[in-house]
Every structure is written in C-alpha cells, then in structure tokens.
Write a protein that holds these residues in place. Structure first.
Motif, short mmCIF file in Angstrom:
data_model
loop_
_atom_site.label_atom_id
_atom_site.label_comp_id
_atom_site.label_asym_id
_atom_site.label_seq_id
_atom_site.Cartn_x
_atom_site.Cartn_y
_atom_site.Cartn_z
N LEU B 213 -2.86 -0.48 10.62
CA LEU B 213 -3.16 -1.89 10.39
C LEU B 213 -4.25 -2.36 11.35
N GLU B 214 -5.05 -3.29 10.89
CA GLU B 214 -6.12 -3.83 11.75
C GLU B 214 -6.09 -5.34 11.72
N SER B 215 -6.91 -5.95 12.58
CA SER B 215 -6.95 -7.41 12.63
C SER B 215 -7.35 -8.00 11.29
N SER B 216 -8.20 -7.30 10.55
CA SER B 216 -8.66 -7.85 9.28
C SER B 216 -7.50 -8.04 8.31
N ASP B 217 -6.47 -7.23 8.42
CA ASP B 217 -5.33 -7.36 7.52
C ASP B 217 -4.58 -8.66 7.76
N GLU B 218 -4.77 -9.26 8.95
CA GLU B 218 -4.03 -10.47 9.28
C GLU B 218 -4.73 -11.74 8.81
N GLN B 219 -5.96 -11.63 8.30
CA GLN B 219 -6.66 -12.82 7.81
C GLN B 219 -5.97 -13.35 6.57
N SER B 220 -5.99 -14.68 6.39
CA SER B 220 -5.24 -15.26 5.27
C SER B 220 -5.72 -14.78 3.92
N GLY B 221 -7.01 -14.57 3.73
CA GLY B 221 -7.45 -14.22 2.39
C GLY B 221 -7.38 -12.74 2.09
N ALA B 222 -7.09 -11.93 3.12
CA ALA B 222 -7.22 -10.47 2.96
C ALA B 222 -6.17 -9.93 2.00
N PRO B 223 -6.48 -8.80 1.36
CA PRO B 223 -5.49 -8.17 0.47
C PRO B 223 -4.26 -7.75 1.27
N LEU B 224 -3.10 -7.82 0.58
CA LEU B 224 -1.84 -7.52 1.26
C LEU B 224 -1.74 -6.02 1.54
N ALA B 225 -1.57 -5.69 2.81
CA ALA B 225 -1.53 -4.28 3.20
C ALA B 225 -0.19 -3.95 3.84
N VAL B 226 0.19 -2.69 3.73
CA VAL B 226 1.41 -2.22 4.41
C VAL B 226 1.16 -0.79 4.88
N VAL B 227 1.71 -0.45 6.02
CA VAL B 227 1.64 0.92 6.53
C VAL B 227 3.06 1.47 6.57
N LEU B 228 3.24 2.68 6.06
CA LEU B 228 4.57 3.28 6.05
C LEU B 228 4.82 4.05 7.33
N SER B 229 6.09 4.12 7.73
CA SER B 229 6.42 5.03 8.82
C SER B 229 6.45 6.44 8.24
N HIS B 230 6.28 7.41 9.13
CA HIS B 230 6.20 8.79 8.67
C HIS B 230 7.49 9.21 7.98
N ARG B 231 8.60 8.76 8.56
CA ARG B 231 9.88 9.16 8.02
C ARG B 231 10.08 8.56 6.62
N TYR B 232 9.73 7.28 6.48
CA TYR B 232 9.91 6.62 5.20
C TYR B 232 9.03 7.28 4.14
N TRP B 233 7.83 7.66 4.56
CA TRP B 233 6.91 8.32 3.64
C TRP B 233 7.48 9.66 3.17
N ARG B 234 8.12 10.39 4.12
CA ARG B 234 8.69 11.67 3.76
C ARG B 234 9.87 11.49 2.81
N THR B 235 10.75 10.55 3.15
CA THR B 235 11.99 10.46 2.37
C THR B 235 11.80 9.75 1.03
N LYS B 236 10.97 8.69 1.00
CA LYS B 236 10.88 7.93 -0.24
C LYS B 236 9.68 8.30 -1.09
N PHE B 237 8.66 8.87 -0.47
CA PHE B 237 7.47 9.20 -1.23
C PHE B 237 7.21 10.69 -1.25
N GLY B 238 8.17 11.45 -0.81
CA GLY B 238 8.05 12.89 -0.85
C GLY B 238 6.86 13.43 -0.08
N ALA B 239 6.39 12.70 0.91
CA ALA B 239 5.23 13.14 1.72
C ALA B 239 4.02 13.45 0.86
N ARG B 240 3.90 12.75 -0.24
CA ARG B 240 2.76 13.03 -1.13
C ARG B 240 1.52 12.27 -0.66
N ASP B 241 0.39 12.95 -0.77
CA ASP B 241 -0.86 12.32 -0.34
C ASP B 241 -1.22 11.12 -1.19
#
Lengths: 112, 881
Positions: B213-241
């Motif tokens: 995440l960067e400061s630009s993500d915090e601007q009001s007009g910016a597109p909604l962004a999310v960063v996954l934790s590694h563990r969540y990515w592995r378990t819920k998204f199968g670690a897929r690219d």
C-alpha cells in the motif's frame, strides 16, 4: 626306547585331527563335526572344534586356507584344514602310545 | 528363509577376523539344512550354537584399551584425541552408572535452557522486519482511568501528533478491525489492519507479489485497494499469481487486490491479520472518541525518544484543553520498539524465566561435578599408577575432559530432543500466536551445542586439576580407596551440595510465588455462569442494511431463529461479554445535571444487551428488576447499574432505583437520560487488581446495535455450534458467524498464557528439587562409602545404630540447612525484584518461604535415607579390614 620328544596330544585334539584326515579335501567346521558325531558318537559344538583347530594350528599340527564360498553359506568362504607332516608325526606317535598301552588288555576291555 | 540377524551381527562384531567367515558360514550352512525340518528349531539351534561359539572362542575386542600406553614420539594430537573419544564413548558401556546419570542430568538442564531460548530467539533475535527499529517512535495514549499502558489514540489525535511533533516528521497509524468479504454466495469475516500515513512504507515491509500500500491509495478519489497477507493468499487464493489484480467485495465495496505481503511480518499478533486496507478520508474529521489506532513514526535525524516524548506530551495536553468534553485529562507518551513488543511485566517475567533456567544449569553442573569427583576419588590409585608410569598430568586431564565432552554431546542431543517435546506440549496447550511460532531453528541448536560444549568444561576442569595435583606417592601409599585422604575432595563435595541447595531455594520460592499469582488470577469468580454458553460475534453489514429499523428487524429475526434451535435454553446478545472483551468506556453523570465540562467526570464500562441477558448469563439482579419486553416496547430509555456504582455513587441503595443517569459515549451528542430500574451483581475481571468494574447495562431496543455477541445457553453448548451457524446463515446470509466457540473456551484461551507460564515455573521447580535431592543423595552415599572404616570403628567401639544414623542424617541436615540459609537470602532478593509481576501475593509471603524450607528439610531427609541405612548396616568386622 627313546623318549618321545614330540608334543602330547589331548584326547579331543586327537579326535579332531583324525576327523580332519577323514574329511580330506572338505575338512572344515561342519563336516569335521559330522565325522565326530557319526564315528566317535560324540555331540560336539562347533565352537569347541574351532577352538581346538585353532590351537592345533598354533602348534603347527594343521594348516588352513580359505576355500570357496557357497550360497548356502551366505557367500562366506570356508576355512579348509590339512594335517601337516608334523601333525601326522605327532598323531602317529600319540596313537602308537595308546596302542602300546592297549597291548595285552583286549580280553579285559572286550574290544575286537 | 531368513537367517537370524542378531546373533550374526554379534558374531560379526566379536569373532576374530580370521575365523569370522568360517564360523558364520558354517552356522548358516547348518541352518540351511535344518530349516527344512522346522524353522523354529533351526533358529533356536542357531542361537545356541552362536552362543557356544562366542563362549568358546571368546570375545575379541578390536582395539585393546590402552590405559598404560605411553604415546610414542611424534604421536599426533589427532590420534590420541580419537582414542580419548573412543574411550569416552566406551564409558557408557563400561561405567554406565556415571555416564548415564551425568548425561541425563545435563540433558534435563540443557533441555530447559533450550526451551527458554526458543522464546528469546523470537523475542530478541528474530524481531519484526521493520527497517531500523531503533529509530521508530511509538505513541501511546492514556486516559485518566485506563490501565492499559499501550493505549491507542483516536484519528484526530493522530492527525495532531502527525502535524505538531517535529521530532517525528513521519507518523503512521494502524487499526485492527474486522470486515466482511463476500465472494459470490459465501460471506466471511476477516481481520484487517487499516493503515494511514503509509505505514507499510514506514516499516519497510516488502511485497511478495504485486506492490504494498502507498500514500496514493489513501486519497479520497483513488481506486479501492487491498493488500493480502501471505497466509491469507495461500489459504484462500491457493497462492495463485492471478490473485493480484482480482476484485473482491469488502463490506459491500469492490476492492482491487494490488499485492501480497511477504510472510516476514507474520509474527505474534500480526500472524492473525488477513488483509491490509488504506484509510481514506481526513483523519482530523473522524470521531474523537473512537480510540482504536496505534500510532508509530520515525524519529527525525538527531532526535531522541526523550525529545519526542516531551513534544508529544505538550500536544496531548493542548488537545485535552481544547476538547474537554472528549479528551479531558488525557495524556500521551512515546515508547521504543521494545516497549511496543511487550509490556514491562512481560519482560520481567521473561528475565525471570531466564534466571530460573540458568540456575538449573548451574545446579546440573554442580551435580555432575560431584559425580565426577566421586568417580575420580575411586580411580585415584589407578590414575596415580598411570602418572607414575609416565602419562603426563596434561594427558590424563585431557582424557577426562574429552570424556566429559562426550557426555556433553550426548546430553546436548538428548536435551534438544527434550526441548522439542516441551515445544510440542506448549503448542498443544496455548492459543497465543507467539507460542505457536516457537520453533527449533539453527540458532537454537547452536545455543544447545554451545551449552553442551561449555558445561563439561565447567564441571570437568576443576575436579580434574585438583585430584591430579595431589601427590603421587601419597596416592600410591593409600591402602585402599576408602581412606580419609580424600578429605579435600570431600570438602569440595560438601561445598557443592550447599551451593546446590542455595541455588534451588530461590528457584523454588520464586516459582511458588508465580504459580500462586497465576492461580489467584484465574480463580477469580467472574460473576456470571461461564459454563454452558456458546457465543459468536455478528456484524450486520452497513452496506446491506442501512436503517436503524432494518438493523433492529434483522437482529430480531436472528434471535428468533436461534431461539428455535433444539437444545437452546436461552438466547441473548451483548456488545461485549463482561470480563472477557474490551468494553466501551463512557463518562456518566448521575441525575439530569447538565454537562459540566470542568468537573472530573467518572467513567464506567458500557454494555448494551437484550432483555434476556441477565437470565441467560445467570447474572443475578440484587435490587429492582431486569429488563422486560415492556421496556423494549417503551420509548423511554432504561438502564441497569452494577453494585459497585450503587455503592460508590448512591447513599441509600433504594434511591438508586428510579434515578436518572446520563451516559456520554461521546459521539451521540446530548442524550435523553436513562432511568435506572435495577442493580446487578458485580463482575470481576481476572488479573486486574482493585475494585470490581463499574458497569452500565443499556437495552438494545434503545440503542440499535449492529455489532454484537450472540450468546446461547445450552446443556452441551459445543453440540449446537453447527446448528447455530446454519440458523444464522438461514435468516442472514450476509452475516457470517465469527469466532464461534463456547464462552468457557474463550476464557481458557484468554488465560492460557498464564497457565503456561505457571506450568513452566512449576516444572522447573520440580526439576530443581529433583536435581538437588539427587545431588545430596549422591554426596551422602559417597561420603558413607568413603568413611566406612571410620563408621565401622565407631560401631566396634560401641556406637549404636541410632548414633550412626544421627551422625549421618545430622551431617546431611547440616549441609541442607547451610544451603537453605544462603538460599533464603537469595530468594528474598530475587522475589523483591519481581514484585510487580505478582498478583494477589507479596514477595515476602511467609507461607511460601516456610513451605520451601519444609520441602528442603524433607528432601534432605529422603536423600539421606538410603545412605543412613547403609551406614547402620556396616558390619564392623568387614568394614575394618
């Protein structure tokens, strides 16, 4: 009568030497034990036989060499024993002494 | 047909090489023949023959034990070193008693130390992957009556600190919050870190995929962004690219996954975080009273934590003055990264654990030293002969040291195995992520190896040098090993025993105090019936149900549906369960007095509950009445207070009922005062000293809560879990059941760390008692056998059994008493230094000290029991020879 200067053989040593002679080319632990069991009707342990053979070899009365291996032996080689010239000499002397002691006692012992 | 392996292996090892093949081959040959007649018989005969051969031919050891060998000139250090090692290894066969005892003792001590080191490893050596953690400054807020020392702040407070503290030019903050992710049909509650001020950049976190995440993500007009934790990515998204770039619906809004965080951050509580979201909006405009943000920043070049602290305090005070209605009396402080990672109590507790296992290590070394001395005394004549025949002192000492190193090696390996077992037990018992992450890595093994190397040097050097320094001639002249010439060594042994007791006593005292503290904490009766309750946390989504009415209706339907579950004896809901969850803290005023911002208003905990709360939780009402359906229907707000409030703020408990009270959770503006209709029994929070909590209970019909705990009473609560989940998703599919578990389990988890710590101390205390008792026994036993002649003489001269017993026991008790005295002094000092970690008990609690003294006496008696009996049984005739 000259006093023998050769070694004295124990009774078991005698039997073992005779067993080696009987076995001929295949004189190793198992057949020697077999000869003793059949001929002398003596149940002998392999360990005792080897111990005696070892002692005889140290006294230079027998010599040994490694023989072939077989599958039944798990690929392990036999140790074949031969009676040496000295061994024969000592054996003759020993048996001769026994025979001479026997002389005249046949009827007492009832032996043919 | 399989030939018997064991006799063959034995023969293979012990028959001289010349005859090996011949003999074993013969046995095999016979076995092959006899096998046809009966396998069992053949095997038996094989064993018998093998034994016979072994007996006749005798065992042939490969290398004769060269005790008296003088190394020839030019004999390398390496060859003699190997001889020593082989000798040391053979020790276990030749003198198993000493070697096994020493190795086991060492293994126990090294195991304990290694176990604690795994904690040090995580706490100190493998900290969180922040860039330059020494330059991080953590800002903690504190209110007048808050007990938390790592308090969070509100967003406007954060904004103020960010803008007005020059020593911290860059400030970020994070908040732990749950969100609902709905992907198609399934809704799931996840735990998120909401960050502001580019926290990920501040800490220097790396992305494993995509970007952070960067400061630009915090601007009001910016597109909604999310960063996954590694563990969540592995378990819920199968670690897929292809996860990066996908869209997920979080609380009803579509967010784009812009990256996956590296797993390095997943330590301790951070391991529970599923996703990271940026905060959008101006923090200065957010709620002043929602204090759930943890602020951290970077110190300016040349600034120190102290300067930052001074500036932060000034800002906090100005805030308190500027906003008296929300921030009266609040202050703030600046802490280091170490402060942020653990409370002072935790560090004290940890230091204590380290002290305890270090004491154990010393105890073990003292024990082994005693064993070694005893053994060397017995071998004195032999050693003297060796020296006389030319072996140098150095050579003999070296051999003893190498022997000890071999013991160290075995002890170390066993110790690591024991530590492994201990870790497995800890993983099974606790809930805290910190303990789940303890593991044995190369650093831990290196530590154990270091102990295994150093300990033998410690316990071997001194005795070896002393014994060898004694005169060769006097040693040779001694008629037997049982003479009084070993007096010096005997004194050393006595001193060691006194030292052991002196080390064990403080350990026992501290352990006793800690265990009692932990018990006092968990013994507290919370005030309501914890057993038989199942709970789950629900949050009615704001994007789905937008009106208060809608929220009330959904709540109703959930409660109704759940009530219908077979086996459910009662259903209620609450914003938090008293004594278990963080409550909402409010200011209040009795009566309908106007808000007076100048007075110091008292605070209390607020819980919003449904009308069935007191019945379902079995929390007694001691005056007035509980909430009823009529209260729910009527628009006039009602409240119930706890006994503590009634006690502190009302003169006559009858007048409580009917009084009005105004509560200020802050962001609601002026409120209609509520009428008190009842007084509930007090609730006690385990672990917090002082008076019971002040509680206000408000009715959910008056408050329209969206986020609450649903609680079901049942005979066997665990059995209802799946039914409960199904029932909720039936009436409210967008409301996933979060943290579904029994309340008893929740309490257990909450205090599992306490239990673990107290368990560790108890285990170490038992170990210490064992080691000290065994040590005392060994010394007494050795002393008796050394003094046989003396004792025999005394018996011959007329001493009775009782005299002998008294003399032996007396000596033992005297040694123990000496150690006890020294130990008690040490215990006092040690306990005083950990006063703050104790709960419900003082560092000089007399009962504990008396108990430890008694235990010491009993242990001393037990340890000397057998040697005393041996002494009494000495035949004077035999003994005097």
């Amino acid at each position: 009568m000259a006093m023998a200067e050769t070694q004295v053989l124990g009774e078991f040593e005698q039997l073992v030497l005779l067993g080696v002679l009987h076995c001929g080319a295949e004189a190793y632990g198992v057949p020697i034990c077999g000869e003793l069991e059949i001929r002398a009707r003596r149940r002998v342990s392999l360990g005792a036989v080897y111990k005696t053979l070892d002692r005889l070899e140290q006294k230079h009365l027998v010599r040994s060499a490694l023989g072939p291996a077989t599958a039944a032996r798990g690929g392990r080689r036999k140790r074949i024993y031969h009676v040496t010239e000295l061994g024969l000499k000592v054996l003759r002397s020993s048996l001769g002494a026994v025979a001479r002691m026997w002389d005249g006692l046949e009827t007492v012992l009832g032996v043919p | 047909m399989t030939r018997p392996r064991i006799p063959r292996a034995i023969l293979d090892r012990f028959i001289e090489p010349r005859l090996r093949d011949a003999v074993i081959g013969d046995l095999d040959e016979l076995f092959a023949v006899e096998h046809a007649d009966g396998a069992l018989r053949a095997r038996t005969r094989y064993w018998v023959r093998a034994a016979g051969v072994l007996v006749r031919l005798g065992v042939h050891l490969p290398a004769r034990h060269k005790l008296l060998e003088q190394p020839p000139n030019g004999d390398g250090m390496i060859t003699t070193f190997w001889t020593d090692i082989r000798h040391g290894a053979r020790l276990f066969v030749a003198q198993p008693g000493y070697a096994v005892a020493a190795a086991l003792t060492l293994a126990l001590a090294i195991g304990a130390n290694t176990l604690i080191f795994t904690m040090a490893n995580v706490l100190v050596l493998k900290p969180l992957p922040f860039d330059n953690p020494d330059r991080l400054a953590w800002i903690f807020g504190a209110g007048r009556e808050e007990t938390s020392w790592r308090g969070p702040v509100s967003l406007p407070e954060y904004a103020a600190f960010r803008d007005r503290v020059p020593a911290i030019p860059r400030l970020s903050a994070r908040q732990r919050k749950t969100f609902t992710i709905s992907d198609g049909g399934d809704a799931e509650r996840v735990l998120a870190h909401v960050v502001i001020g580019d926290l990920q950049g501040l800490w220097g976190l790396q992305a494993a995929r995509g970007r952070r995440l960067e400061s630009s993500d915090e601007q009001s007009g910016a597109p909604l962004a999310v960063v996954l934790s590694h563990r969540y990515w592995r378990t819920k998204f199968g670690a897929r690219d292809n996860a990066v770039g996908r869209s997920v619906r979080i609380n009803g809004e579509f967010h784009t996954i812009v990256g996956v965080l590296s797993p390095a951050i997943e330590r301790g509580n951070f391991a529970e975080i599923d996703i990271w979201l940026p905060y959008r909006g101006d923090p200065a405009l957010a709620s002043r009273t929602d204090r759930s943000w943890l602020a951290v920043g970077r110190l300016a070049e040349g600034a120190t934590l102290e300067t930052a602290h001074a500036q932060v305090v000034v800002v906090a005070e100005s805030l308190a003055k500027a906003h008296p209605d929300t921030s009266l009396g609040r202050t703030a402080r600046v802490g280091s990264t170490r402060d942020a990672m653990g409370s002072p109590d935790m560090w004290i507790g940890f230091a204590l654990l380290i002290t305890v296992v270090a004491l154990l290590m010393l105890l073990a070394c003292a024990n082994i030293m005693n064993l070694l001395i005893a053994r060397l005394i017995t071998r004195r004549p032999e050693l003297a002969v060796r020296t006389a025949l030319g072996a140098t002192h150095g050579r003999v000492v070296r051999q003893i040291v190498v022997e000890s190193l071999v013991i160290g090696l075995v002890g170390g390996a066993l110790g690591v195995a024991l530590a492994r077992g201990g870790l497995a037990a800890i993983h099974a018992v606790t809930y805290e992520p910190f303990f789940q992450q303890l593991s044995i890595d190369w650093r831990v093994v290196a530590f154990a190896a270091m102990l295994a190397f150093v300990a033998p040097l410690v316990f071997a050097m001194a005795p070896a040098m002393r014994i060898l320094r004694s005169d060769v001639r006097t040693a040779l002249n001694e008629a037997s090993t049982r003479s009084m010439g070993s007096r010096g060594a005997g004194r050393a042994q006595s001193a060691l025993v006194v030292a052991q007791v002196a080390l064990a006593v403080p350990l026992l005292v501290v352990a006793g105090l800690i265990v009692q503290s932990m018990q006092a904490i968990t013994r507290v009766d919370v005030g309501y019936s914890v057993a038989g309750l199942l709970s789950t946390h629900l949050e009615i989504p704001a994007w789905k149900v937008t009106t208060d009415d809608g929220v009330d209706r959904m709540r109703e339907s959930i409660v109704q549906r759940v009530t219908a579950i077979p086996g459910a004896r009662g259903v209620t809901l609450a914003t938090n369960l008293p004594a278990l969850h963080q409550p909402l803290v409010v200011d209040f005023t009795i009566g309908s007095a106007r808000r007076d911002s100048q007075t110091d208003r008292p605070t209390a905990d607020l819980v919003v509950v449904s009308s069935s709360f007191f019945e379902v939780m079995q929390l007694p009402i001691v005056a007035g009445r509980a909430f009823t359906a009529a209260d729910a229907a009527s628009p006039a707000p009602v409240a119930i207070v706890s006994q503590e409030i009634a006690r502190r703020f009302f003169d006559d408990s009858n007048r409580v009922i009917g009084s009005q009270v105004s509560l200020e959770p802050g962001n609601q503006g002026a409120r209609v005062p509520a009428t008190i209709i009842g007084v509930a029994s007090d609730v006690h929070v385990p672990g917090l000293q002082g008076a019971p909590r002040r509680q206000f209970y408000l009715l959910d019909a008056d408050e329209s809560i969206r986020s609450f705990y649903l609680v079901v009473r049942a005979e066997r609560p665990q059995a209802l879990a799946s039914d409960l989940r199904a029932a909720i998703s039936e009436v409210a599919p967008d409301v996933p059941a979060y943290q579904l578990r029994t309340v008893a389990e929740a309490f257990d988890d909450e205090y599992s760390t306490n239990r673990l710590i107290s368990g560790l101390f108890a285990a170490f205390a038992i170990l210490a008692v064992l080691l000290a008792t065994v040590g005392l026994y060994a010394v007494m036993s050795h002393a008796v056998s050394q003094r046989r002649q003396e004792i025999a003489m005394r018996i011959a001269l007329g001493a009775s059994s009782r005299d002998v017993a008294a003399s032996v026991m007396g000596r033992s008790l005297r040694l123990a008493a000496c150690g006890l005295t020294l130990g008690l002094i040490g215990a006092f000092a040690l306990a005083a230094s950990v006063r703050s970690a104790l709960y419900g008990i003082g560092p000089s609690d007399p009962a504990t000290y008396v108990a430890v003294a008694a235990l010491t006496a009993v242990a001393a008696l037990m340890a000397s029991w057998i040697p005393t009996r041996r002494a009494m049984a000495i035949d004077p005739v035999l003994g005097l020879r």
